[in-house]
Design a protein around this motif. Structure first.
Motif, PDB file in Angstrom:
ATOM      1  N   THR A 100      29.484 -43.577  33.801  1.00  0.00           N
ATOM      2  CA  THR A 100      29.638 -44.956  34.260  1.00  0.00           C
ATOM      3  C   THR A 100      29.904 -45.919  33.105  1.00  0.00           C
ATOM      4  OG1 THR A 100      27.234 -45.184  34.168  1.00  0.00           O
ATOM      5  CG2 THR A 100      28.205 -44.594  36.288  1.00  0.00           C
ATOM      6  N   THR A 101      29.514 -45.519  31.883  1.00  0.00           N
ATOM      7  CA  THR A 101      29.763 -46.368  30.710  1.00  0.00           C
ATOM      8  C   THR A 101      31.173 -46.199  30.160  1.00  0.00           C
ATOM      9  OG1 THR A 101      28.860 -44.644  29.250  1.00  0.00           O
ATOM     10  CG2 THR A 101      27.340 -46.333  30.065  1.00  0.00           C
ATOM     11  N   GLY A 102      31.928 -45.234  30.707  1.00  0.00           N
ATOM     12  CA  GLY A 102      33.305 -45.036  30.268  1.00  0.00           C
ATOM     13  C   GLY A 102      33.475 -43.938  29.238  1.00  0.00           C
ATOM     14  N   PHE A 103      32.368 -43.332  28.772  1.00  0.00           N
ATOM     15  CA  PHE A 103      32.463 -42.261  27.785  1.00  0.00           C
ATOM     16  C   PHE A 103      32.608 -40.908  28.496  1.00  0.00           C
ATOM     17  CE2 PHE A 103      30.129 -45.645  25.599  1.00  0.00           C
ATOM     18  CZ  PHE A 103      30.866 -45.751  24.428  1.00  0.00           C
ATOM     19  N   TRP A 104      33.276 -39.978  27.795  1.00  0.00           N
ATOM     20  CA  TRP A 104      33.470 -38.623  28.333  1.00  0.00           C
ATOM     21  C   TRP A 104      32.395 -37.715  27.768  1.00  0.00           C
ATOM     22  CZ3 TRP A 104      37.338 -37.376  31.856  1.00  0.00           C
ATOM     23  CH2 TRP A 104      38.274 -38.369  32.100  1.00  0.00           C
ATOM     24  N   ASN A 105      31.667 -37.025  28.628  1.00  0.00           N
ATOM     25  CA  ASN A 105      30.568 -36.149  28.222  1.00  0.00           C
ATOM     26  C   ASN A 105      30.747 -34.758  28.805  1.00  0.00           C
ATOM     27  OD1 ASN A 105      29.149 -38.333  26.954  1.00  0.00           O
ATOM     28  ND2 ASN A 105      28.491 -38.999  28.987  1.00  0.00           N
ATOM     29  N   ASP A 106      30.272 -33.748  28.055  1.00  0.00           N
ATOM     30  CA  ASP A 106      30.308 -32.370  28.554  1.00  0.00           C
ATOM     31  C   ASP A 106      29.197 -32.172  29.588  1.00  0.00           C
ATOM     32  OD1 ASP A 106      32.381 -31.773  26.860  1.00  0.00           O
ATOM     33  OD2 ASP A 106      31.107 -30.967  25.274  1.00  0.00           O
ATOM     34  N   SER A 107      29.520 -31.452  30.633  1.00  0.00           N
ATOM     35  CA  SER A 107      28.527 -31.106  31.654  1.00  0.00           C
ATOM     36  C   SER A 107      28.885 -29.746  32.232  1.00  0.00           C
ATOM     37  CB  SER A 107      28.472 -32.164  32.761  1.00  0.00           C
ATOM     38  OG  SER A 107      29.704 -32.231  33.442  1.00  0.00           O
ATOM     39  N   GLU A 108      27.938 -29.157  32.908  1.00  0.00           N
ATOM     40  CA  GLU A 108      28.148 -27.836  33.488  1.00  0.00           C
ATOM     41  C   GLU A 108      27.371 -27.712  34.793  1.00  0.00           C
ATOM     42  OE1 GLU A 108      24.795 -25.171  31.240  1.00  0.00           O
ATOM     43  OE2 GLU A 108      26.675 -25.524  30.161  1.00  0.00           O
ATOM     44  N   VAL A 156      50.301 -30.811  32.717  1.00  0.00           N
ATOM     45  CA  VAL A 156      50.425 -32.256  32.526  1.00  0.00           C
ATOM     46  C   VAL A 156      49.859 -33.008  33.732  1.00  0.00           C
ATOM     47  CG1 VAL A 156      52.049 -34.160  32.198  1.00  0.00           C
ATOM     48  CG2 VAL A 156      52.428 -31.981  31.029  1.00  0.00           C
ATOM     49  N   MET A 157      50.147 -32.498  34.936  1.00  0.00           N
ATOM     50  CA  MET A 157      49.630 -33.137  36.148  1.00  0.00           C
ATOM     51  C   MET A 157      48.110 -33.050  36.207  1.00  0.00           C
ATOM     52  SD  MET A 157      52.008 -34.581  37.742  1.00  0.00           S
ATOM     53  CE  MET A 157      51.048 -34.984  39.191  1.00  0.00           C
ATOM     54  N   ASP A 158      47.553 -31.942  35.704  1.00  0.00           N
ATOM     55  CA  ASP A 158      46.094 -31.815  35.676  1.00  0.00           C
ATOM     56  C   ASP A 158      45.473 -32.855  34.762  1.00  0.00           C
ATOM     57  OD1 ASP A 158      46.080 -29.683  37.437  1.00  0.00           O
ATOM     58  OD2 ASP A 158      46.271 -28.185  35.846  1.00  0.00           O
ATOM     59  N   HIS A 159      46.138 -33.124  33.606  1.00  0.00           N
ATOM     60  CA  HIS A 159      45.648 -34.152  32.683  1.00  0.00           C
ATOM     61  C   HIS A 159      45.696 -35.534  33.335  1.00  0.00           C
ATOM     62  CE1 HIS A 159      44.825 -31.995  28.973  1.00  0.00           C
ATOM     63  NE2 HIS A 159      45.965 -31.302  29.124  1.00  0.00           N
ATOM     64  N   PHE A 163      42.397 -37.720  34.392  1.00  0.00           N
ATOM     65  CA  PHE A 163      42.143 -39.048  33.820  1.00  0.00           C
ATOM     66  C   PHE A 163      41.733 -40.030  34.902  1.00  0.00           C
ATOM     67  CE2 PHE A 163      43.631 -43.310  32.706  1.00  0.00           C
ATOM     68  CZ  PHE A 163      42.942 -43.520  31.523  1.00  0.00           C
ATOM     69  N   PHE A 164      42.462 -40.022  36.020  1.00  0.00           N
ATOM     70  CA  PHE A 164      42.153 -40.961  37.098  1.00  0.00           C
ATOM     71  C   PHE A 164      40.916 -40.521  37.888  1.00  0.00           C
ATOM     72  CE2 PHE A 164      46.681 -41.932  36.412  1.00  0.00           C
ATOM     73  CZ  PHE A 164      46.600 -43.314  36.273  1.00  0.00           C
ATOM     74  N   ALA A 165      40.710 -39.216  38.040  1.00  0.00           N
ATOM     75  CA  ALA A 165      39.552 -38.729  38.789  1.00  0.00           C
ATOM     76  C   ALA A 165      38.268 -38.794  37.964  1.00  0.00           C
ATOM     77  CB  ALA A 165      39.790 -37.294  39.251  1.00  0.00           C
TER      78      ALA A 165
END
Length: 341
Positions: A100-108, A156-159, A163-165
């Motif tokens: 929610t803060t806009g940062f990308w984090n690893d999760s599993e 490319v479509m996955d990227h 990004f939007f998802a």
């Protein structure tokens, strides 16, 4: 609302503190029970020992033996040379997710987890003790047979879609663990004699005590629990201090607000008293009976009550009357100063 942030922080801290306290005492009690559990050798005399006890069971004992399958063992999916009695197959999905803060984090997350179990026993010199419900063990040590990560190759479509998802897949991790045939393990639990099968069985204690199947010696297990207990003790101290500090801040803020409220009330009282004294000095005593306040019967009428429109109160009495008009009992909606001539 003045204490909202402090209340939230104190609530979260209290939950963590209580959890740490529970785990601390859980480890402490487990250590005490393991240290008090007798260590029994698997031999021909063990059956006689169990039969001599009430209900033909020992509530909490420690034994050590070699894993022996009671039937055809499980063959590893990734190494056909490995055979065992308990197999764990787990598939995890690794992703990069936008918070929610806009940062990308690893999760599993675990996609699939399967346990395969073959009945087995702990054996020593031809004497066997059947193990019941191994998955109920608090510690079940298994060897890692395979741990493979399969990275994904996004297009490319996955990227663009990721990004939007707000989520991008990194890959899939496949893990296989197994309790191997022939492994020397320590079992700690309830030892009972089964009349149906005429065998000894080690099972989870009916008292709720922890059940262990570990490749460690009892002393090593106690040391591991001791380290875990120390960690929880430090966490209890840390979050306890945090809770005391937050509680102290809330008490300090409350006392400060209370002191300020008392000062404001005292100032208001003094101002009201001063206004009353000034009104007494400025009021005239030359007025008729219909101009006297209906409550105190002393001061002249000075306040009009709306919506009824009755001018029947002096300013002093109007302070205490808030609900309804003393003449017609109509609910007071507004008070205004009236100039009576």
């Amino acid at each position: 609302m003045d204490y909202l942030v402090e209340t939230i922080i104190l609530g979260v801290d209290s939950i963590i503190f209580i959890t740490c306290i529970r785990n601390y005492y859980k480890k402490k009690n487990a250590m005490a029970m393991i240290q008090g559990a007798p260590y029994l050798n698997i031999n021909k005399d063990l059956k006689e020992i169990v039969l001599t006890h009430p209900e033909q069971k020992l509530s909490y004992v420690s034994i050590r033996g070699t894993v022996k399958p009671l039937g055809k063992p499980i063959i590893s999916n990734n190494n056909t040379d490995v055979e065992g009695v308990v197999q764990l197959l787990r598939i995890k999905e690794h992703v990069i997710q936008r918070s929610t803060t806009g940062f990308w984090n690893d999760s599993e997350r675990v996609i699939q987890e399967v346990h395969n179990i073959m009945p087995f026993s702990l054996e020593n010199k031809g004497i066997e003790i059947e193990i019941m419900d191994p998955l109920a063990a608090e510690i079940l040590d298994m060897d890692v047979i395979s741990d493979v990560f399969h990275p994904s190759v996004p297009s490319v479509m996955d990227h663009i879609w990721g990004f939007f998802a707000g989520i991008r897949q990194r890959g899939i991790q496949s893990t296989e663990k197994m309790l191997r045939k022939g492994t020397m393990i320590t079992g700690i639990g309830e030892l009972v004699y089964s009349k149906d099968g005429n065998v000894l069985q080690l099972q989870p204690p009916s008292s709720g005590a922890p059940f262990y199947l570990t490749n460690m010696q009892v002393t090593s297990l106690i040391k591991k629990l001791e380290n875990s207990k120390k960690n929880y003790r430090w966490l209890c101290l840390l979050f306890g201090v945090v809770g005391i500090v937050i509680g102290g801040i809330m008490v300090r803020k409350y006392l400060k607000h209370r002191s300020r409220a008392l000062q404001d009330a005292e100032i208001k009282r003094q101002l009201e008293e001063s206004r009353r004294e000034r009104r007494k000095k400025t009021r005239t005593t030359d007025f008729s009976d219909n101009q006297i306040c209906v409550v105190c019967k002393t001061n002249p009428i000075e306040i009009i009550l709306l919506p009824c429109g009755h001018v029947c109160l002096c300013e002093d009495c109007s302070v205490d009357i808030q609900d309804s008009c003393p003449v017609c009992r109509t609910v007071i909606g507004k008070k205004s100063v009236a100039y009576v001539v």
